[in-house]
Write a protein that holds these residues in place. Sequence first.
Motif, PDB file in Angstrom:
ATOM      1  N   ASP A 126       0.846  -1.208   0.000  1.00 11.01           N
ATOM      2  CA  ASP A 126       0.000   0.000   0.000  1.00 11.01           C
ATOM      3  C   ASP A 126       0.875   1.251   0.000  1.00 11.01           C
ATOM      4  N   ASP A 130       1.056   4.356  -2.797  1.00 11.64           N
ATOM      5  CA  ASP A 130       0.877   5.765  -2.418  1.00 11.64           C
ATOM      6  C   ASP A 130       2.130   6.582  -2.728  1.00 11.64           C
ATOM      7  N   ARG A 419       4.447  12.530   3.578  1.00 11.04           N
ATOM      8  CA  ARG A 419       3.084  12.215   3.149  1.00 11.04           C
ATOM      9  C   ARG A 419       2.629  10.863   3.718  1.00 11.04           C
ATOM     10  N   LEU A 420       3.529   9.854   3.733  1.00 15.24           N
ATOM     11  CA  LEU A 420       3.159   8.531   4.271  1.00 15.24           C
ATOM     12  C   LEU A 420       2.913   8.609   5.782  1.00 15.24           C
ATOM     13  N   GLU A 422       1.708  11.130   7.389  1.00 11.75           N
ATOM     14  CA  GLU A 422       0.366  11.721   7.579  1.00 11.75           C
ATOM     15  C   GLU A 422      -0.728  10.678   7.343  1.00 11.75           C
ATOM     16  N   ARG A 423      -0.580   9.938   6.236  1.00  8.21           N
ATOM     17  CA  ARG A 423      -1.630   8.975   5.881  1.00  8.21           C
ATOM     18  C   ARG A 423      -1.684   7.812   6.868  1.00  8.21           C
ATOM     19  N   ALA A 424      -0.549   7.472   7.482  1.00  2.00           N
ATOM     20  CA  ALA A 424      -0.504   6.340   8.428  1.00  2.00           C
ATOM     21  C   ALA A 424      -1.413   6.598   9.627  1.00  2.00           C
ATOM     22  N   LYS A 425      -1.566   7.882   9.976  1.00  2.00           N
ATOM     23  CA  LYS A 425      -2.406   8.216  11.139  1.00  2.00           C
ATOM     24  C   LYS A 425      -3.869   7.828  10.903  1.00  2.00           C
ATOM     25  N   GLY A 426      -4.259   7.781   9.625  1.00  2.00           N
ATOM     26  CA  GLY A 426      -5.657   7.450   9.311  1.00  2.00           C
ATOM     27  C   GLY A 426      -5.916   5.963   9.188  1.00  2.00           C
ATOM     28  N   LEU A 427      -4.858   5.141   9.277  1.00  2.00           N
ATOM     29  CA  LEU A 427      -5.041   3.684   9.159  1.00  2.00           C
ATOM     30  C   LEU A 427      -5.372   3.079  10.516  1.00  2.00           C
ATOM     31  N   GLN A 432      -0.762   0.127  10.398  1.00  2.00           N
ATOM     32  CA  GLN A 432      -0.251   1.504  10.297  1.00  2.00           C
ATOM     33  C   GLN A 432       1.235   1.610  10.638  1.00  2.00           C
ATOM     34  N   TYR A 435       3.388   0.613   7.612  1.00  2.00           N
ATOM     35  CA  TYR A 435       3.106   1.628   6.581  1.00  2.00           C
ATOM     36  C   TYR A 435       3.947   2.886   6.861  1.00  2.00           C
TER      37      TYR A 435
END
Length: 544
Positions: A126, A130, A419-420, A422-427, A432, A435
């Motif tokens: 994943d 991204d 960027r990764l 930031e996005r990891a916080k939403g997993l 996470q 990631y």
Amino acid sequence: MQAPVIVLNTNTQRETGRKAQYSNITAAKTVADIIRTCLGPRSMLKMLLDPMGGIVLTNDGNAILREVEVAHPAAKSMIELSRTQDEEVGDGTTSVIILAGEMLATAAPFLERNIHPIVILSAFRDALNDAIKVLEEISVPVDVNNRQEMLKLVKSSLGTKFVSRWSDLMCGLALDAVQTVACEQAGRQQVDIKRYARIEKIPGGEIEQSQVLDGVMLNKDVTHPKMKRRIENPRIVLLDCPLEYKKGESQTNIEISKEADWNRILQIEEEQIKQMCEHILSVKPDLVMTEKGVSDLAQHFLMKANVTVLRRVKKSDNNRIARAVGAVIVNRVEELKEEDVGTGCGLFNIDKIGDEYYTFLTKCRNPKACTILLRGPSKDILSEVDRNLQDAMSVARNMFFSPRLVPGGGASEMAISVRLAERAKGLEGTQQWPYAGVGEALEVIPRTLIQNCGGNPIKILTQLRAQHANGNHTFGVDGCAGKVVDMREYGVWEPFAVKVQTLKTAIESASLLLRVDDIVSGVSRKKESGGAPQGPPEGAMPEQ
């Protein structure tokens, strides 16, 4: 580094599960540590001794790992990565190893927490998808016809190499060579630098004397001393057959009883060769080149007709000449036609450089093949210049296929990392951590650049992270001074294709090694024990 040898019997433990994974991670990190100091413009050189006693001085990841001997299967797999990267895009061979080693090192703590490898791999996959999307967002298009833009790009690949002192000259050579061999075939752009851009290394002279010839150069001299050594606008015939007397297939012995028979045999030979030469002379050539031999008699007939002959030309050289002068290679002299003659060459001449004679076919009107003539003080230096130039040509070639750029100096890696994170916080769930771990692993590139030029990694990485958190994704590390700079002003850009290939190769190979949970050696017990296999003593009952 010895390979773990596992003999499958009841007394020996096999490396399975966690132990095998840690063994692979350690091996991969060891290979990455070998070439960690070879990244960036302040990189160190490695001196390698090859088995024949020669030395290689280089900081090219692929060239170093080719010479390194390892026994561990995971380490061999890592070495294969740089070769793949070199064949595919020609640059980024050091980055891909460092990145793959760091990816595996990042996975180790997750294995300790008993996170299953498949969960880690899913997160890695994943993160890779991204990361490629982020690269597409920050990439900018480039005009392949703008020479200044292209030179700036090629310079970024040479800035970290030995030839960076002559980077303007080398970038010009690489770009000229690629533009020369580029051509349209079946509606697609084709750039075959391996076959049609030949690098000739001649020790002596200065590196500044290196040049791209608008044609082809061979290490050959004429076959007969009276033949012309300079012809303007020559008509060139290329052959793939010998100009010699062809003996009968089954004719193994001839009985000669009188002198007249002997004279007749010689006469037949002369007639046959004369006939061959007449076929060639019917198209009025000035220069004949063949991949096979030329007999003395054929030389005599052709010299009388004022034709220059070169023999035993390599197959690869003949193909390049055919492409440069517009000739067709003919297999039988009887089939020679007017349209097979090459007329695209402006000048044929033979020059003596050092002790050797070299043939030049230059001033070609539309050469689709070229020779890069490299001069330099010694063979070792020329070999390193050759390796660096190959990388530069590969970078220029990649731009013809995917004309997009991403900022260099670790800027792209840092942009993906931020960027990764930031996005990891939403997993949700355990996914996470691995990631976010991919993002942390990517920081190894800017960190290594800072370390290699003697900077303070913690302080400068924090400054760089802060710039990227504010959305300045073009900020990277100045590899010479170890400072944070804007790559748009600093002018270091890298091809999009190289960056994507590096990420894909590193993450996929790390995933592959993490899936290994058992290392079984194919070494037989006989070989290990140094004699016959150790069985039960004679007369003993086998175990039930």
